[in-house]
Design a protein around this motif. Structure first.
Motif, PDB file in Angstrom:
ATOM      1  N   TYR A  58      44.521 -12.620  -8.122  1.00  0.00           N
ATOM      2  CA  TYR A  58      44.321 -13.987  -7.647  1.00  0.00           C
ATOM      3  C   TYR A  58      44.738 -15.051  -8.662  1.00  0.00           C
ATOM      4  N   GLY A  59      45.259 -14.650  -9.823  1.00  0.00           N
ATOM      5  CA  GLY A  59      45.748 -15.628 -10.787  1.00  0.00           C
ATOM      6  C   GLY A  59      44.743 -15.943 -11.869  1.00  0.00           C
ATOM      7  N   SER A  60      44.886 -17.111 -12.497  1.00  0.00           N
ATOM      8  CA  SER A  60      44.098 -17.453 -13.673  1.00  0.00           C
ATOM      9  C   SER A  60      42.943 -18.376 -13.322  1.00  0.00           C
ATOM     10  N   ASP A  61      41.968 -18.394 -14.215  1.00  0.00           N
ATOM     11  CA  ASP A  61      40.801 -19.244 -14.061  1.00  0.00           C
ATOM     12  C   ASP A  61      40.163 -19.405 -15.430  1.00  0.00           C
ATOM     13  N   THR A  62      39.336 -20.419 -15.578  1.00  0.00           N
ATOM     14  CA  THR A  62      38.593 -20.643 -16.815  1.00  0.00           C
ATOM     15  C   THR A  62      37.131 -20.862 -16.486  1.00  0.00           C
ATOM     16  N   THR A  63      36.278 -20.432 -17.385  1.00  0.00           N
ATOM     17  CA  THR A  63      34.848 -20.678 -17.274  1.00  0.00           C
ATOM     18  C   THR A  63      34.339 -21.181 -18.613  1.00  0.00           C
ATOM     19  N   TYR A  64      33.229 -21.876 -18.584  1.00  0.00           N
ATOM     20  CA  TYR A  64      32.660 -22.400 -19.826  1.00  0.00           C
ATOM     21  C   TYR A  64      31.149 -22.417 -19.713  1.00  0.00           C
ATOM     22  N   LYS A  65      30.500 -22.567 -20.864  1.00  0.00           N
ATOM     23  CA  LYS A  65      29.052 -22.685 -20.900  1.00  0.00           C
ATOM     24  C   LYS A  65      28.664 -23.487 -22.142  1.00  0.00           C
ATOM     25  N   ILE A  66      27.763 -24.424 -21.964  1.00  0.00           N
ATOM     26  CA  ILE A  66      27.247 -25.237 -23.061  1.00  0.00           C
ATOM     27  C   ILE A  66      25.733 -25.084 -23.074  1.00  0.00           C
ATOM     28  N   GLY A  67      25.188 -24.724 -24.218  1.00  0.00           N
ATOM     29  CA  GLY A  67      23.754 -24.537 -24.316  1.00  0.00           C
ATOM     30  C   GLY A  67      23.211 -25.081 -25.615  1.00  0.00           C
ATOM     31  N   GLY A  68      21.923 -25.297 -25.635  1.00  0.00           N
ATOM     32  CA  GLY A  68      21.301 -25.806 -26.841  1.00  0.00           C
ATOM     33  C   GLY A  68      19.858 -25.392 -26.958  1.00  0.00           C
ATOM     34  N   LEU A  69      19.382 -25.367 -28.204  1.00  0.00           N
ATOM     35  CA  LEU A  69      17.999 -25.033 -28.498  1.00  0.00           C
ATOM     36  C   LEU A  69      17.452 -26.077 -29.472  1.00  0.00           C
ATOM     37  N   TRP A  70      16.327 -26.698 -29.095  1.00  0.00           N
ATOM     38  CA  TRP A  70      15.705 -27.731 -29.942  1.00  0.00           C
ATOM     39  C   TRP A  70      14.251 -27.349 -30.167  1.00  0.00           C
ATOM     40  N   THR A  71      13.881 -27.219 -31.433  1.00  0.00           N
ATOM     41  CA  THR A  71      12.509 -26.940 -31.818  1.00  0.00           C
ATOM     42  C   THR A  71      11.993 -28.132 -32.609  1.00  0.00           C
ATOM     43  N   PRO A  72      11.369 -29.119 -31.945  1.00  0.00           N
ATOM     44  CA  PRO A  72      10.888 -30.299 -32.676  1.00  0.00           C
ATOM     45  C   PRO A  72       9.746 -29.963 -33.630  1.00  0.00           C
ATOM     46  N   PHE A  73       8.890 -29.021 -33.219  1.00  0.00           N
ATOM     47  CA  PHE A  73       7.799 -28.534 -34.064  1.00  0.00           C
ATOM     48  C   PHE A  73       7.767 -27.019 -33.917  1.00  0.00           C
ATOM     49  N   ASN A  74       7.137 -26.360 -34.866  1.00  0.00           N
ATOM     50  CA  ASN A  74       7.197 -24.904 -34.827  1.00  0.00           C
ATOM     51  C   ASN A  74       6.422 -24.305 -33.665  1.00  0.00           C
ATOM     52  N   PHE A 120      26.793 -24.255 -33.420  1.00  0.00           N
ATOM     53  CA  PHE A 120      26.693 -25.279 -34.451  1.00  0.00           C
ATOM     54  C   PHE A 120      25.226 -25.536 -34.798  1.00  0.00           C
ATOM     55  N   PRO A 121      24.829 -25.350 -36.060  1.00  0.00           N
ATOM     56  CA  PRO A 121      23.482 -25.742 -36.498  1.00  0.00           C
ATOM     57  C   PRO A 121      23.471 -27.237 -36.812  1.00  0.00           C
ATOM     58  N   LEU A 122      23.013 -28.053 -35.879  1.00  0.00           N
ATOM     59  CA  LEU A 122      23.101 -29.500 -36.041  1.00  0.00           C
ATOM     60  C   LEU A 122      22.018 -30.045 -36.960  1.00  0.00           C
ATOM     61  N   LEU A 123      20.794 -29.540 -36.833  1.00  0.00           N
ATOM     62  CA  LEU A 123      19.695 -29.985 -37.677  1.00  0.00           C
ATOM     63  C   LEU A 123      18.788 -28.802 -37.985  1.00  0.00           C
ATOM     64  N   SER A 124      18.068 -28.909 -39.106  1.00  0.00           N
ATOM     65  CA  SER A 124      17.160 -27.822 -39.451  1.00  0.00           C
ATOM     66  C   SER A 124      16.159 -28.310 -40.486  1.00  0.00           C
ATOM     67  N   SER A 178      11.703 -33.358 -39.825  1.00  0.00           N
ATOM     68  CA  SER A 178      10.683 -33.868 -38.925  1.00  0.00           C
ATOM     69  C   SER A 178      11.287 -34.049 -37.538  1.00  0.00           C
ATOM     70  N   TRP A 179      10.613 -33.529 -36.524  1.00  0.00           N
ATOM     71  CA  TRP A 179      11.081 -33.553 -35.138  1.00  0.00           C
ATOM     72  C   TRP A 179      12.316 -32.677 -34.908  1.00  0.00           C
ATOM     73  N   ALA A 180      12.667 -31.885 -35.890  1.00  0.00           N
ATOM     74  CA  ALA A 180      13.844 -31.016 -35.706  1.00  0.00           C
ATOM     75  C   ALA A 180      13.741 -29.813 -36.639  1.00  0.00           C
ATOM     76  N   GLU A 181      12.751 -28.949 -36.369  1.00  0.00           N
ATOM     77  CA  GLU A 181      12.714 -27.697 -37.114  1.00  0.00           C
ATOM     78  C   GLU A 181      14.030 -26.939 -36.912  1.00  0.00           C
ATOM     79  N   GLU A 182      14.592 -27.068 -35.711  1.00  0.00           N
ATOM     80  CA  GLU A 182      15.912 -26.492 -35.433  1.00  0.00           C
ATOM     81  C   GLU A 182      16.543 -27.231 -34.268  1.00  0.00           C
ATOM     82  N   LEU A 183      17.821 -27.510 -34.386  1.00  0.00           N
ATOM     83  CA  LEU A 183      18.617 -28.053 -33.291  1.00  0.00           C
ATOM     84  C   LEU A 183      19.971 -27.378 -33.351  1.00  0.00           C
ATOM     85  N   THR A 184      20.244 -26.552 -32.371  1.00  0.00           N
ATOM     86  CA  THR A 184      21.460 -25.739 -32.343  1.00  0.00           C
ATOM     87  C   THR A 184      22.170 -25.924 -31.024  1.00  0.00           C
ATOM     88  N   MET A 185      23.501 -25.984 -31.099  1.00  0.00           N
ATOM     89  CA  MET A 185      24.327 -26.068 -29.896  1.00  0.00           C
ATOM     90  C   MET A 185      25.264 -24.862 -29.841  1.00  0.00           C
TER      91      MET A 185
END
Length: 1000
Positions: A652-668, A626-630, A633-640
């Protein structure tokens, strides 16, 4: 790492500018151009004149660690990119050497060709990669975004063998040091390595490389051909290479020719070696003593009897002995023999323990590798602009190792093979594997060298189709692949039944002896003489009893994948991107040990049952960004970025995995990134189905052997608590019971992974240059880990535990000693017990500046571990080995390159930090007689490269200061010579290399 939109992303042409931007923001900041094609006037990689805005002309690419194409330079997870050009300039003759170097591994130990004499998963000759020190089974290896199936020999095949990679065709390597099971599935716990091959080849390139060591042995040669052709609707390319490495033996290096205790005697001098065992015959420190782990001597030229009064050898004390050495000058007591053991104060090392043939053992085992690779694609001009593609990889490895064997030959009580003056001896009342009754005399014979050989044939085929999906902006990719590893392994062993049959003799003609049972061409064992004790054995008897035995290992893996990716919906600051897919994977292992191994008929070696089983898995995954901001000011890029995976294993059966990450560039000039997620590792097939094995370690692995030589130590106190005398010497082998864990309900490992990073790219004037800095914090914790500690390690950790048997821990896996014989039994099977935790920082600093007619580029990378801890049982405390021998707290590399016109010059340094183990074992380093510390270790490398017309020549020196590995004392860690058995040290020494390539 990335399965990216696998094929599509790997076919993109990346400019120098784009990869420079990736380099500036990725953790490992080593990227260069990743294709063979580039503008004719391109500057050397990283040139300051390259403008970042040039990258905007390119289409979206996929960053390793995600399957979603991005049009920005920063990745959510730290990525390291190493190009073919860098590998060539550094002098690496194989991708295995490149990946196992400090720059990728952060100084953690790896399994390479120096481990041929040790039992390792995948068998002798295998080369594997372990990121973050969490083991090869927790590092996923990809080739063009698809799994490299395991290869190797014996029953414990479970990880990719780096020997199978098509070195000649590799364009670049991408390393993700971050958990990524939600993207790639099982095994992506510590990280992922993606090897990307060249694309759109339109010529023929012939290449040759030779690495020659200054002191001889261990030389490497590699010859390769790469060819390709590209048309309007097709492309095809192929490679073939031959890689050979010569054997390096213990006798080839000064620092391995005399293995000593390497201890100090504070009473006479505070210097290392002053406390070593002195050979009473030579008056010098004894080479190859037998005082504990890391001392490689064995008792030879000796017999064992009951206690007999006799003459003491020089250096021995007392008048009663049970170990004797032939001496024709002795005419009293036990005529013809002198006492070398059994007295209360006689050191075990009075015996002969060294045979010059020990120096023939492999330090680096030799190998021959042949690899062929073919890839291609064809545009159908249908089905959404579809392209059908294929890859075919074929590989053959022939490796071998030279070892050394001691023969303990038991002569039956009353045997006519025993001379008259020893007929009254009773070494042991209980029968052994080669006797039907009491043992009269045991002969400890230096038998000599033996050979082990492996031949592994590996092939992997992939076919697929990719193109535009139903919606114009969506892409699809469907692929089928199958991999097959077929290995034969041969080693030499005595056959128990034949040795036993040969010892049962009757008188023959002319004063000879013949087998009582002459079946199968039985050859009678030799009579016990001084020559036989000294290793002079009849060739006919050796040929009949000591024979090569062969086993086979097959591993098959089939995979089907379907992936789609594209825009999901519009958001105020861009479109949300998505990637989804399903995967089916089935694997099968079939290891059939030699029939004599299955029947327990290998004398003084382990028995092994058939390892046979299969497993399959269905998986579905989804990833959304998700491109949250771009552009604010204070958010050249904010991506989740969010990803999840559903897994259903047959085992062994079933399982689930997940990952949450983000990138914030307040200034270039600054970016912050972070990710948190879960990963898992399904038990490898061998961990589930390893055939029940009842094996034995040599009696010399008993931790209490001659423990009185270390008075006051924790081990000495523990051995004494079992009622053993200080001069105790085990006469029984250590039994080791091992099995797979499927029947016990072995489950998958689970783990948590967090990464947080900061990237600084200040905008500076051209007169200063470009400076980039990145720091990433990582924290990985594996729970419910599948563990098998190793019998030798279990014994050492148990007997060095201050709480010993009262405290549980590893002593839970060691049965109480058998009454009478004091024999030990160790349980070493696969179970869900372990917890492993790794925390630390990766630092990268890069500087680029135009100087004179060219460009200077300097990159330094440092890994600082804060914790490297593990425990075997849930109620045990974590044992943090960070900073101990083989587990450096710090490691780093420095790479400085200057390029101008057709020239490149490189200077590189690899650094492994100082380590010490006194604190871990609760010892005082000022007073302990053992050296359990090493200083900082550096290797320096220099090279140059010149390009002219269609030729390229690279030459240089690796380890040009000829740094040798540091020394540690015996008794704690496995050693090579007096050095730790640790892949971070250079065992080869100063090496000269030259690489020449010609393009037609």
């Amino acid at each position: 790492m990335s399965v990216r939109n696998t094929n599509r992303l790997q076919r993109n042409t990346l400019s120098v500018a784009l990869l420079s931007a990736l380099l500036l923001t990725a953790n490992a900041a080593m990227a260069q151009e990743t294709t063979e094609t580039k503008p004719a006037d391109a500057q050397p990689t990283g040139a300051a004149s390259e403008k970042k805005d040039e990258a905007t002309e390119l289409g979206a690419i996929t960053v390793t660690g995600s399957r979603i194409a991005r049009d920005t330079f920063n990745s959510v997870s730290p990525v390291q990119v190493i190009t073919r050009e860098e590998s060539t300039l550094a002098g690496f003759a194989s991708t295995a050497s490149l990946l196992q170097g400090t720059a990728v591994t952060g100084g953690t130990a790896q399994i390479n060709n120096a481990f041929g004499g040790f039992v390792v998963d995948g068998g002798p000759g295998v080369n594997t990669l372990s990121l973050r020190g969490l083991g090869a089974s927790r590092t996923l290896i990809l080739l063009n975004g698809r799994r490299v199936a395991p290869a190797g020999s014996r029953g414990s095949v479970g990880s990719a063998d780096l020997n199978v990679l098509p070195n000649a065709m590799i364009d670049h390597v991408e390393v993700l040091k971050d958990g990524a099971s939600s993207i790639y599935g099982s095994d992506a716990v510590a990280g992922v390595v993606n090897i990307v091959t060249r694309d759109k080849v339109n010529d023929l390139t012939v290449e040759a490389q030779y690495n020659v060591t200054e002191d001889g042995g261990g030389d490497e040669t590699r010859y390769s051909l790469v060819w390709g052709q590209t048309g309007d609707r097709y492309d095809i390319s192929a490679s073939f290479e031959a890689y050979d490495r010569n054997e390096l033996t213990l006798g080839d290096r000064d620092w391995t020719r005399c293995n000593t205790d390497y201890r100090r005697n504070l009473a006479i001098g505070d210097f290392w070696g002053s406390g070593d065992t002195i050979d009473p015959i030579t008056g010098k420190p004894k080479c190859y003593p037998i005082t504990g782990t890391g001392s490689n001597g064995v008792t030879i030229n000796t017999i064992g009897t009951n206690n007999i009064t006799g003459v003491a050898a020089k250096g021995a004390t007392g008048t009663v002995f049970n170990r004797w050495r032939p001496n024709s000058a002795v005419t009293t007591g036990l005529v013809g023999f002198e006492g070398v053991g059994g007295g209360l104060t006689t050191n075990t090392n009075i015996r002969d323990t060294f045979d010059p043939k020990m120096l023939n053992r492999s330090l680096i085992s030799p190998v021959k590798v042949r690899t062929a690779f073919l890839q291609g694609g064809y545009d159908l001009d249908a089905l959404g602009g579809a392209e059908v593609y294929f890859e075919l990889l074929g590989n053959e490895r022939k490796s071998s190792q030279t070892g050394y064997r001691q023969l303990s030959l038991d002569y039956w009580k009353g045997s006519p093979l025993i001379p008259a003056n020893l007929q009254a001896s009773t070494f042991q009342n209980a029968p052994t594997a080669i006797t039907n009754g009491p043992v009269g005399v045991r002969a400890f014979i230096g038998f000599g060298n033996d050979k082990s050989e492996q031949e592994v044939d590996y092939w992997k085929g992939t076919a697929g189709i990719k193109g535009d999906f139903i919606w114009t902006d969506w892409n699809y990719d469907f692929a089928l692949s199958h991999a097959d590893s077929d290995a034969n392994y041969t080693f030499e062993s005595w056959l128990t039944d034949r040795v036993k049959q040969s010892l049962d003799v009757v008188a023959g003609p002319g004063g000879t002896f013949v087998c009582r049972n002459p079946a199968n061409g039985c050859v009678a064992a030799p009579a016990l003489t001084s020559a036989v004790i000294g290793g002079v054995l009849p060739q006919a008897w050796k040929d009949w009893t000591f024979v090569p035995v062969t086993g086979s290992t097959k591993y098959k893996e089939t995979t089907a994948t379907f992936n789609i990716d594209g825009p999901l919906f519009a958001m105020p600051y861009g479109e949300a991107q998505g990637a989804f897919g399903v995967e089916y994977r089935k694997a099968k292992i079939d290891d059939t040990p030699p029939i004599d191994s299955q029947n327990g008929n290998l004398y003084n070696l382990t028995s092994a049952a058939i390892t046979r089983g299969s497993d399959s898995v269905w998986e579905a995954y989804g990833e959304v960004e998700f491109p949250l901001l771009s552009g604010m000011s204070w958010a050249e890029e904010l991506t989740m970025n969010v990803s999840a995976r559903l897994t259903d294993y047959d085992s062994y059966g079933s399982d689930t995995t997940y990952k949450i990450g983000g990138l914030w560039t307040p200034f270039n000039w600054i970016s912050l990134r972070g990710a948190y997620g879960t990963s898992y590792r399904a038990p490898a097939l061998f961990e589930q189905f390893l055939g029940a094995t009842s094996g034995f370690l040599s009696n010399q692995n008993d931790p209490c052997n001659n423990y009185g030589a270390d008075p006051g130590s924790i081990r000495a106190a523990n051995c004494a608590s079992e009622g053993l005398p200080p001069n105790f010497v085990a006469t029984q082998s250590v039994q080791v019971l091992t099995a797979g864990g499927a029947e016990a309900g072995l489950k998958a490992e689970t783990s948590k992974n967090m990464t947080v990073g900061v990237i600084l790219q200040p905008e500076l004037s051209e007169s200063i240059g470009d400076i980039s800095f990145a720091v990433d914090y990582f924290d990985i914790e594996v729970d419910n880990g599948v563990s098998r500690a190793g019998a030798t390690n279990i014994l050492q950790l148990c007997y060095d535990d201050p709480d010993f048997r009262a405290g549980g821990g590893f002593c839970r896996l060691v049965d109480p000693r058998t009454p009478g014989s004091n024999a030990l039994t160790v349980h070493d099977s696969y179970v869900n017990l372990a917890t492993d935790k790794v925390r630390g920082y990766d630092f990268t600093l890069r500087y680029v500046r135009d100087i004179g007619p060219g460009t200077l580029r300097a990159t330094t990378e440092i890994t600082h571990y804060l914790e490297q801890a593990s425990k075997l049982f849930s109620d045990d405390p974590l044992d943090d080995v960070n900073g101990t021998i083989n587990n450096p707290e710090y490691s780093g590399t420095l790479d400085v390159a200057y390029g101008m016109k057709n020239w490149k010059i490189r200077y590189g340094v690899e650094w492994v930090g100082a380590m010490q183990s006194y604190d871990f074992f609760g010892l005082n380093g000022e007073t302990d007689p053992r050296k359990l510390y090493v200083k900082d270790y550096f290797t320096h490398n220099i090279s140059g490269q010149y390009n002219f017309d269609t030729w390229e020549v690279t030459a240089g020196i690796q380890n040009f200061t000829n740094a040798t590995p540091p020394s540690i004392s015996s008794g704690v860690y496995n050693r090579v010579g007096n050095a730790p058995l640790y892949s971070g040290y250079d065992y080869v020494g100063r090496t000269f290399f030259v690489n020449v390539s010609k393009t037609f």
